[in-house]
Design a protein around this motif. Structure first.
Motif, PDB file in Angstrom:
ATOM      1  N   VAL A 474      60.719 125.793 147.226  1.00 52.40           N
ATOM      2  CA  VAL A 474      59.451 125.629 147.965  1.00 52.40           C
ATOM      3  C   VAL A 474      58.786 126.983 148.194  1.00 52.40           C
ATOM      4  N   GLY A 475      59.578 128.008 148.458  1.00 53.88           N
ATOM      5  CA  GLY A 475      59.034 129.345 148.673  1.00 53.88           C
ATOM      6  C   GLY A 475      58.314 129.885 147.459  1.00 53.88           C
ATOM      7  N   ILE A 476      58.828 129.581 146.277  1.00 51.21           N
ATOM      8  CA  ILE A 476      58.181 130.025 145.035  1.00 51.21           C
ATOM      9  C   ILE A 476      56.781 129.427 144.924  1.00 51.21           C
ATOM     10  N   TRP A 477      56.662 128.131 145.188  1.00 45.21           N
ATOM     11  CA  TRP A 477      55.350 127.486 145.073  1.00 45.21           C
ATOM     12  C   TRP A 477      54.399 127.893 146.191  1.00 45.21           C
ATOM     13  N   LEU A 478      54.947 128.211 147.350  1.00 47.66           N
ATOM     14  CA  LEU A 478      54.103 128.714 148.430  1.00 47.66           C
ATOM     15  C   LEU A 478      53.511 130.069 148.055  1.00 47.66           C
ATOM     16  N   ALA A 479      54.300 130.928 147.434  1.00 47.49           N
ATOM     17  CA  ALA A 479      53.825 132.239 147.002  1.00 47.49           C
ATOM     18  C   ALA A 479      52.767 132.115 145.909  1.00 47.49           C
ATOM     19  N   LEU A 480      52.956 131.170 144.973  1.00 51.15           N
ATOM     20  CA  LEU A 480      51.958 130.959 143.921  1.00 51.15           C
ATOM     21  C   LEU A 480      50.637 130.443 144.508  1.00 51.15           C
ATOM     22  N   SER A 481      50.721 129.651 145.564  1.00 50.91           N
ATOM     23  CA  SER A 481      49.510 129.164 146.235  1.00 50.91           C
ATOM     24  C   SER A 481      48.755 130.326 146.889  1.00 50.91           C
ATOM     25  N   ILE A 482      49.489 131.252 147.492  1.00 51.79           N
ATOM     26  CA  ILE A 482      48.877 132.451 148.082  1.00 51.79           C
ATOM     27  C   ILE A 482      48.212 133.286 146.988  1.00 51.79           C
ATOM     28  N   PHE A 483      48.870 133.393 145.853  1.00 55.93           N
ATOM     29  CA  PHE A 483      48.358 134.155 144.712  1.00 55.93           C
ATOM     30  C   PHE A 483      46.980 133.650 144.275  1.00 55.93           C
ATOM     31  N   MET A 484      46.848 132.331 144.093  1.00 61.53           N
ATOM     32  CA  MET A 484      45.568 131.780 143.655  1.00 61.53           C
ATOM     33  C   MET A 484      44.503 131.888 144.739  1.00 61.53           C
ATOM     34  N   SER A 485      44.904 131.776 145.994  1.00 62.86           N
ATOM     35  CA  SER A 485      43.941 131.897 147.101  1.00 62.86           C
ATOM     36  C   SER A 485      43.340 133.301 147.139  1.00 62.86           C
TER      37      SER A 485
END
Length: 507
Positions: A474-485
């Protein structure tokens, strides 16, 4: 001529916005949303470029999804192995592809716009002169015929430059990937005792043989995009991907080649795409420039180098995420691979709008037509937000009910349920981020694109390690979401601060 407003655009109420934005140009871009789907002159132009481009861009990820579905039924280990190999291929390809395609599209669009302006000027001048005799006109006709139709071909030196650089980069990439397959996989977390190693090496090595075709075909796609022609790349890509889908089960199951069969099918399809595009391009463009200087290789390399840093930074974040998923084991990697392929396939629909925005803006900037620049920017951003919201709903529904198409493994399916919300919710953010990239490229704002992405990548890498250690998958996908934001925020800031090519907003 470039500053004259078409009556259609004036009636749309969009173009005058940039002169009345006050202190909030970003708000101005999202004003008058009622005309977002209006079929006016600009809307039709965007649609004619964006729709074929989006379909072409999503065709390859969809083909990869088909590969993933076929390989997933071989076993979770093979699926995870191919996921790691594809992550490496994507990293290597994007390092070369996006700088090449983006620079090519902008330069070809600029060169074509300037050539069209000169041609229009000459036509006007000739129309005003009444001194040309019928005799002289007749003498011109045989000369046109003697050229064998060459007079109808465009002389675009940027096209020749793109093909030379694309072919060379493709050969270099193939050699590097084949020679360093095992060290690269080890870096990605696939160690010598891992069951993923052998299938990953086989897939990576065979797929690398298609690198020259991939880069050459994408260079040609950049040329066609610069001409605002996205239909030709679409047709070529569809033919190649249909061939890939047909050949997949034949090589994988009928011939019993497993993951190697999937790679062979993909490579053959890429060479088919490249041949089709080359044939079509040679009909439209004279690929032999008058002199070596006309190639503008130094300009290509200078701007391409800026985008190279940008792409390395961006793709490193995704590759690092895949590496961290691989370290969690084959189950996590398999789930991550499925989520990532869906994430990329759907998000790239917005890239069609980015292509349209880039091609139209590059042409408009070359003509100093700032009214059309802002009209286009406003329309594609509004469309991207609407598309993102639609994709958010569609992805959530489809992934919820079609997960078993990719795998029957219960543990993989359980992790998929954790990744689906991130894949769905980030769709509007991804759409805006991709379109802002297209706007920056259309404005030839390569320096800002490069530096801002490097800063975003540094912050994202820190987030990846911190969130991975505390929340794993879950942490990996949370970080990728921050990246795109952060990518979307960077796009807002450039226009909002009225800097760089957007400084005309101050007037």
């Amino acid at each position: 001529m470039g500053k004259e407003l078409s009556s259609t655009m004036i009636r749309s109420g969009v173009l005058p916005l940039w002169k009345n934005m006050g202190n909030s140009p970003i708000w101005g871009l999202f004003k008058s949303p009622r005309g977002i789907f209006k079929k006016d002159e600009l809307g039709l132009e965007i649609g004619q470029i964006a729709l074929p481009a989006a379909l072409a861009l999503t065709a390859d990820p969809i083909a990869s999804l088909v590969d993933t579905a076929f390989i997933g039924h071989i076993g979770p280990v093979e699926l995870a192995a191919v996921g790691v190999a594809i992550a490496i291929i994507n990293q290597a390809s994007k390092v070369a592809i996006f700088p090449l395609v983006s620079v090519t599209t902008s330069f070809v669009a600029e060169e074509d716009a300037k050539g069209s302006s000169r041609a229009e000027y000459r036509e006007t001048e000739m129309a005003e002169k009444q001194s040309a005799s019928d005799n002289e006109k007749e003498q011109l006709m045989p000369k046109m015929e003697m050229t064998g139709g060459m007079a109808t071909k465009r002389h675009i030196s940027s096209a020749s430059s793109a093909l030379i650089i694309g072919g060379a980069l493709g050969l270099i990439q193939a050699v590097i990937l084949i020679c360093t397959a095992k060290p690269l996989l080890s870096y990605m977390g696939v160690k010598s005792d891992s069951p993923m190693l052998k299938p990953a090496v086989r897939y990576l090595t065979v797929r690398s043989l298609g690198a020259p075709a991939v880069l050459l075909s994408l260079a040609m796609q950049g040329v066609f995009r610069g001409f605002k022609d996205t239909k030709t790349p679409l047709y070529a890509t569809m033919v190649g991907d249909v061939a890939n889908i047909i050949l997949d089960p034949i090589f994988i199951f009928l011939f019993g080649l497993g993951v190697s069969g999937a790679a062979i099918a993909h490579v053959l399809s890429q060479y088919l795409i490249s041949l089709i595009l080359m044939w079509r391009l040679m009909e439209q463009v004279n690929l032999l420039p008058p002199t070596i200087e006309d190639l503008q290789l130094s300009r290509f390399l200078r701007n391409g180098l800026l985008l190279l840093f940008r792409v390395i930074a961006a793709t490193f974040c995704v590759t690092l995420a895949a590496s961290l998923a691989a370290k969690l084991g084959s189950t996590s990697m398999a789930a991550f691979q499925i989520c990532l392929q869906v994430w990329l396939a759907t998000s790239l629909l917005a890239d069609g709008l980015a292509v349209a925005g880039q091609a139209i803006l590059a042409n408009a900037f070359a003509r100093n037509d700032y009214e059309k620049v802002m009209a286009t920017a406003s329309r594609v951003l509004q469309l991207s937000l609407a598309l993102g919201l639609i994709l958010c709903i569609v992805v959530a529904i489809i992934l919820q009910f079609s997960s078993r198409l990719f795998t029957d493994d219960i543990n993989v399916l359980r992790l998929l349920q954790l990744g689906i919300p991130f894949v769905a919710v980030t769709q509007p953010i991804n759409s805006l981020a991709f379109v802002f990239d297209g706007l920056n490229y259309g404005a030839s704002d390569f320096t800002y694109s490069a530096y801002s992405m490097v800063l975003i990548a540094v912050f994202t890498i820190i987030c990846l390690f911190l969130l991975y250690s505390s929340n794993a998958f879950v942490g990996i996908w949370l970080a990728l979401s921050i990246f795109m934001s952060l990518r979307a925020v960077a796009g807002f800031l450039r226009i909002g601060t009225r800097t760089g090519p957007w400084s005309f907003l101050r007037g």
